[in-house]
Design an enzyme around this catalytic site. Structure first.
Site, mmCIF file in Angstrom:
data_model
loop_
_atom_site.group_PDB
_atom_site.id
_atom_site.type_symbol
_atom_site.label_atom_id
_atom_site.label_comp_id
_atom_site.label_asym_id
_atom_site.label_seq_id
_atom_site.Cartn_x
_atom_site.Cartn_y
_atom_site.Cartn_z
ATOM 1 N N SER A 111 0.832 -1.201 0.000
ATOM 2 C CA SER A 111 0.000 0.000 0.000
ATOM 3 C C SER A 111 0.867 1.252 0.000
ATOM 4 O O SER A 111 1.622 1.499 -0.915
ATOM 5 C CB SER A 111 -0.957 -0.028 1.188
ATOM 6 O OG SER A 111 -1.850 1.051 1.157
ATOM 7 N N ASP A 265 -3.557 6.293 -3.058
ATOM 8 C CA ASP A 265 -2.399 5.725 -2.378
ATOM 9 C C ASP A 265 -1.747 4.679 -3.280
ATOM 10 O O ASP A 265 -2.141 4.501 -4.431
ATOM 11 C CB ASP A 265 -2.787 5.156 -1.015
ATOM 12 C CG ASP A 265 -3.746 3.978 -1.104
ATOM 13 O OD1 ASP A 265 -4.322 3.753 -2.179
ATOM 14 O OD2 ASP A 265 -3.922 3.280 -0.078
ATOM 15 N N ASP A 267 -1.596 1.405 -3.646
ATOM 16 C CA ASP A 267 -2.352 0.337 -4.305
ATOM 17 C C ASP A 267 -3.720 0.804 -4.773
ATOM 18 O O ASP A 267 -4.537 -0.007 -5.206
ATOM 19 C CB ASP A 267 -2.472 -0.883 -3.395
ATOM 20 C CG ASP A 267 -3.176 -0.585 -2.075
ATOM 21 O OD1 ASP A 267 -3.173 0.577 -1.639
ATOM 22 O OD2 ASP A 267 -3.721 -1.527 -1.464
ATOM 23 N N ASP A 269 -6.456 1.803 -3.508
ATOM 24 C CA ASP A 269 -7.746 1.456 -2.929
ATOM 25 C C ASP A 269 -8.313 2.596 -2.090
ATOM 26 O O ASP A 269 -9.463 2.531 -1.647
ATOM 27 C CB ASP A 269 -7.666 0.162 -2.111
ATOM 28 C CG ASP A 269 -6.726 0.255 -0.911
ATOM 29 O OD1 ASP A 269 -5.951 1.229 -0.826
ATOM 30 O OD2 ASP A 269 -6.755 -0.672 -0.076
#
Length: 496
Positions: A111, A265, A267, A269
C-alpha cells in the site's frame, strides 16, 4: 520455482503478519521462500476448505512484487489448485477479480508503505476479508511451521498433482464494471488533476476515466501527476493521509484552474479529494456525500429509506450519522479497520460504508473498498452541481476535527483512565467502549451557544506503545481546548 531450497528459517512471521494483512521488509522478512510457504498455507486454510478449485493473484508496481506473487502462486499450485495471475492491478482490481470470478485471492502490495516493504492482502471468494480472526492467524502459524521444519519441499508429495498457473488481463473488465455503477457521461465538463504518486492509480485511472477499455469518452480533462509506475516512489510517498504528500496536487489544482483533485495511495484502494481552491475535502465529508447518493439511488429503486443501512467507524465525523439519518436511513457504527467494516456491512446488508482514512466500501462491489468507485461518485455529484466543490462539500463539513494524534506512553491503561475521569468530571457525557474509549458531550445545555458539542476517542495501538487521539467539536476553540487537555493528560505518563 519448484520449491525453495530447504534452510533453517530465521524469520518470525508474527513480526510482520498482523491483524489485517502481511506487511514486511524485503528480503529480510518477506522473500520468495516465505511467500511460497504463505501461498501453500493459504491454499490449505482458506481455498481448499472453502471448496475453491483455483485462486486469483495480483500485484502492484513494487520491484519485488512480480517474483513474490509468482512464488505465492507456486505455493498454492503445489497444493493442487489452479492459479490465475492477473498481473499489475490495484487492490480493488484484485477484489473485482475475486468477486467476478468467484475465487479466493491475494494481492501483493504494501500500500502506502516505503519502498523497502511489500505485503499480501488476502481474501476469500467474493472479496470477503481474511483477517486475524478469519483465517490469517492460522495461515501464519501453518506457514511458520512449514518454514521451521524446512517442509517447503515436502508439500508437493502425498500424490497431489500440482495445479496450473495461467495469466489473465482483467483491467478492461474492471473499468467497465465500475463505469456501469456510476453514470457521469451527461454531466458538465470537469478538469481533474490526479496524483497517482507513482502507484497503481497511474495504471487504473486511464482505463476508467479516459477512453480505455472501449468505453465512451467522459466529460473530463484529466491532468496526470506521477502516473509512471515506480515502486521506489521518487516524487513523494504514496500516502495521501500525510498532508505533505498532497502539496504537489494542491498546487497543481490551483495552477491548472481545475475543478477537483484526486490523490490515490500506492495500491489505489484509497482516494483523497482536493477542492478547486486546493483545500482538502475530509474523508468524512466524502462519506456523507456518497452515502446521500447511495441512499437516494436505493429510494428511487423502491427501497424504503428506513430499511437502508450505511456503516461508519467510531472516528468518522459526527456529521456522517447526522447525514444518514437526515436522508431517512440507518447509521451503523463499527470498529476501525477494513475487516470490521466489511463484516458489519455484510451482516447489516449495508449499501455503503466509509472510514476516516478514505476507505470506501460498496455493497455493489462485494462489500469491498474501492477508491475509484468513490471518485466516480464525487465526479458525478460535482458534474451535476452548479456550484464549485468547496460549496458542494461544505454541506457535509459540519464540525471541526483534530485529526489523529499519536502519543507514546508507558501505560496506556493509566492514561486512558485519566482522560475518562476528566470527562466524567466535566459531564454530562456518554461513554462508549466499542473501539477504545469514546466520550461524547452532546452540548446544547444553554441557549447562548456556550455549551457546544464535543467528543473524543482514545485507542491503543495494537503494535506499538501508542495512544491515538481523535477530537471533534462544534467549533475550533472547543476542539482545541479539549484536544490540549486530553494530550496533557495522556502525556503526563509519556515515554520520554
Amino acid at each position: 520455482m519448484t520449491s525453495p531450497a530447504a534452510a533453517p528459517s530465521h524469520r518470525v512471521l508474527a513480526d510482520f503478519i498482523k491483524a489485517y494483512d502481511v506487511r514486511g521488509v524485503v528480503p529480510d522478512q518477506l522473500d520468495d521462500e516465505v511467500a511460497w510457504a504463505i501461498g501453500s498455507a493459504f491454499a490449505q486454510i482458506i481455498a481448499v476448505p472453502d471448496g475453491a478449485s483455483a485462486v486469483v493473484v495480483g500485484h502492484d508496481m513494487r520491484p519485488s512484487s512480480p517474483t513474490l506473487s509468482r512464488a505465492f502462486a507456486e505455493g498454492v499450485a503445489a497444493r493442487g489448485l489452479d492459479v490465475t495471475l492477473i498481473g499489475l492491478c490495484s487492490t480493488d482490481g484484485l477484489y473485482y477479480a475475486s468477486g467476478a470470478l468467484g475465487l479466493p485471492g491475494a494481492m501483493f502490495t504494501a500500500s502506502h508503505n516505503p519502498a523497502q516493504y511489500n505485503g499480501i492482502k488476502m481474501c476469500r471468494a467474493g472479496a470477503r476479508p481474511v483477517g486475524q480472526d478469519s483465517g490469517l492467524a492460522e495461515i501464519r502459524d501453518l506457514a511458520q511451521w512449514s518454514l521451521d521444519r524446512q517442509d517447503s519441499a515436502a508439500v508437493t508429495h502425498q500424490g497431489t498433482a500440482p495445479g496450473t498457473i495461467s495469466e489473465r488481463d482483467v483491467l478492461a473488465d474492471y473499468a467497465r464494471f465500475l463505469r456501469g455503477l456510476v453514470d457521469i457521461s451527461g454531466n458538465r465538463h470537469l478538469k481533474v488533476v490526479v496524483d497517482a504518486g507513482n502507484g497503481m492509480g497511474g495504471f487504473t485511472v486511464p482505463a476508467v476515466l479516459e477512453t480505455g477499455a472501449g468505453l465512451d469518452q467522459l466529460p473530463l480533462e484529466v491532468v496526470p501527476l506521477y502516473f509512471e509506475l515506480d515502486g521506489t516512489f521518487p516524487n513523494h510517498e504514496a500516502n495521501p493521509l500525510e498532508p505533505e504528500n498532497l502539496l504537489d496536487l494542491q498546487a497543481a489544482v490551483v495552477e491548472h484552474g481545475a475543478d477537483i483533485g484526486l490523490a490515490f495511495d500506492g495500491d489505489a484502494d484509497r482516494c483523497f479529494v482536493i477542492d478547486e481552491r486546493g483545500e482538502p475535502v475530509s474523508p468524512s465529508a466524502i462519506t456523507g456525500l456518497v452515502a446521500a447518493r447511495e441512499i437516494a439511488r436505493e429510494v428511487a429503486g423502491g427501497t424504503d429509506a428506513g430499511d437502508i443501512k450505511v456503516v461508519h467507524n467510531v472516528i468518522t465525523s459526527a456529521a456522517v450519522p447526522d447525514i444518514i439519518r437526515e436522508n431517512g436511513a440507518v447509521p451503523v457504527r463499527t470498529r476501525v479497520g477494513h475487516s470490521f467494516i466489511k463484516a458489519e456491512m455484510a451482516k447489516a446488508g449495508a449499501v455503503f460504508g466509509g472510514e476516516h482514512s478514505a476507505h470506501y466500501y460498496f455493497r455493489d462491489f462485494w462489500y469491498a473498498d474501492t477508491g475509484m468507485l468513490a471518485a466516480l461518485h464525487v465526479l458525478a455529484a460535482l458534474g451535476d452541481a452548479s456550484v464549485p466543490l468547496s460549496e458542494l462539500g461544505a454541506a457535509y463539513e459540519r464540525y471541526v476535527a483534530s485529526g489523529e494524534i499519536n502519543s507514546r506512553v508507558v501505560d496506556a491503561g493509566a492514561a486512558t483512565g485519566r482522560v475518562r475521569q476528566w470527562a466524567q468530571d466535566h459531564g454530562p457525557v456518554t461513554v462508549d467502549e466499542l473501539d477504545g474509549l469514546t466520550i461524547t458531550h452532546a452540548g446544547g445545555g444553554s441557549d447562548d451557544g456556550t455549551d457546544p458539542m464535543w467528543w473524543f476517542n482514545v485507542r491503543a495501538s495494537n503494535t506499538e506503545p501508542l495512544l491515538r487521539l481523535n477530537v471533534e467539536a462544534a467549533d475550533r476553540a472547543t476542539m482545541e481546548c479539549v484536544r490540549d487537555v486530553m494530550l496533557a493528560l495522556i502525556r503526563a505518563g509519556a515515554d520520554a
